[in-house]
Design a protein around this motif. Structure first.
Motif, mmCIF file in Angstrom:
data_model
loop_
_atom_site.group_PDB
_atom_site.id
_atom_site.type_symbol
_atom_site.label_atom_id
_atom_site.label_comp_id
_atom_site.label_asym_id
_atom_site.label_seq_id
_atom_site.Cartn_x
_atom_site.Cartn_y
_atom_site.Cartn_z
ATOM 1 N N GLY A 1 11.135 -105.310 -23.581
ATOM 2 C CA GLY A 1 11.727 -104.107 -24.158
ATOM 3 C C GLY A 1 12.670 -103.438 -23.182
ATOM 4 N N ALA B 1 13.935 -106.759 -27.069
ATOM 5 C CA ALA B 1 13.970 -105.595 -27.960
ATOM 6 C C ALA B 1 14.745 -104.481 -27.270
ATOM 7 N N LEU C 1 9.186 -100.465 -30.224
ATOM 8 C CA LEU C 1 9.427 -101.267 -29.016
ATOM 9 C C LEU C 1 8.222 -101.212 -28.086
#
Length: 334
Positions: free
Chosen positions: A158, A181, A205
């Motif tokens: 993320g 992400a 996320l």
């Protein structure tokens, strides 16, 4: 190349700071582009020194510790057309007078962002490999079994913020077989896909990522964005990396969450810096603290000089400036 005038380039930062950033090769390149005026005093220049150095200049080069380019400073340089900031945020040197005079401004955030992204990638690899713990155990006479080691493969990374550093981190991550992400309200889903990431809301996320790397500016909107509720959303064994600004994390809440033993954190920045000697983050075994070294440091400062020379050359050749900052962007900058 513009040939309608001889360019006068004033480097305002003191000799000690200039020599850390600009090597002889960079000064030689600048001298190929115009007449270079150097500040031969050490330390930060005063407003009066800046007025003297910038007198008659077409281009000014600033950096950390330089004074604001106020109307009083600028009146010594009526022909000033460009300010190249050999550092990150331009907020310490930019004034309304600069914009009113139509002076263009560029910084070296992209160069700094490369170092930040590389550091974040290093934290990512070493933390997933569990090297911090295994190194301690090995030094103490043990020989860990590596049961908690993970590869940068098949995981979700993320990325929070896709500015210069965050976007370069994504670029580096694309060399690995991972899902990326991205949370950034200023990046469209289409642009995220072009970068190789999937755009998600922050909470989503946090719930799916095995690593969360923060690349946010310090703004009122980002203050303590990582609070107790959001930290609690993160997966067990998630690695939290902050190479951005300490203020984006509620450190009291982070220490409380880390004390549960389910997360691991790599923090290159804190709020304030340095943290208090008895700060709980210093004592927790699942925290790595480094003293704000993620950006350009030592030999890496040469990247900044290279970026300054590159943008000056671009300006003289009527090409876009890589680090250009516009007045309307100032409220979004760190």
């Amino acid at each position: 190349m513009r040939e309608d005038f001889s360019v006068k380039i004033a480097i305002l930062q003191g000799k000690d700071k200039r020599e850390r950033i600009f090597g002889p090769e960079h000064l030689a390149q600048l001298r190929e582009l115009g007449e270079v005026v150097l500040n031969e005093d050490n330390g930060n220049p005063s407003e009066e020194q800046a007025r003297t150095l910038i007198a008659g200049a077409d281009v000014a080069i600033t950096s950390w510790g330089c004074c604001a380019l106020t109307e009083r400073v600028l009146e010594s340089a009526p022909n000033l057309k460009l300010v190249l900031h050999a550092a990150g945020t331009v907020k310490p040197i930019v004034t309304e007078a600069l914009w009113q005079r139509g002076v263009r401004v560029a910084n070296a955030t992209e160069a700094l962002g490369q170092g930040v992204a590389e550091t974040a990638l290093g934290f990512t690899i070493v933390s997933l490999k569990d090297m911090w713990r295994l190194s301690r155990e090995t030094a103490a006479g043990g020989w860990g079994d590596g049961s908690r080691v993970r590869e940068v493969y098949g995981l979700t990374i993320g990325v929070v913020g896709a500015g210069r550093a965050g976007s370069h981190y994504i670029k580096l991550l694309r060399q690995f077989d991972v899902k990326i992400a991205l949370y950034d309200p200023f990046v469209s889903e289409e642009r995220a896909r072009e970068m190789g990431a999937q755009k998600l809301e922050l909470e989503d996320l946090l719930r799916v990522s095995d690593v969360v790397s923060i690349h946010l500016p310090s703004l009122p909107e980002t203050y303590h964005m990582f609070n107790a509720d959001r930290l609690a959303m993160m997966k067990d064994d998630c690695v939290l990396i902050n190479t951005a600004r300490g203020s984006v994390i509620d450190e009291v809440a982070l220490a409380a969450e880390l004390s549960k033993g389910r997360l691991f954190a790599c923090l290159d920045v804190t709020d304030p810096e340095p943290p208090e000697v008895n700060h709980p983050l210093r004592a927790l075994p699942n925290v790595i603290l480094t003293p704000h070294i993620a950006g350009a440091v030592n030999n890496g400062l040469g990247r900044i000089a290279k970026a300054v020379v590159s943008d000056l050359r671009a300006y003289l050749e009527d090409r876009p400036l890589s680090g250009e900052v516009r007045a309307e962007q100032m409220h979004l900058l760190a």
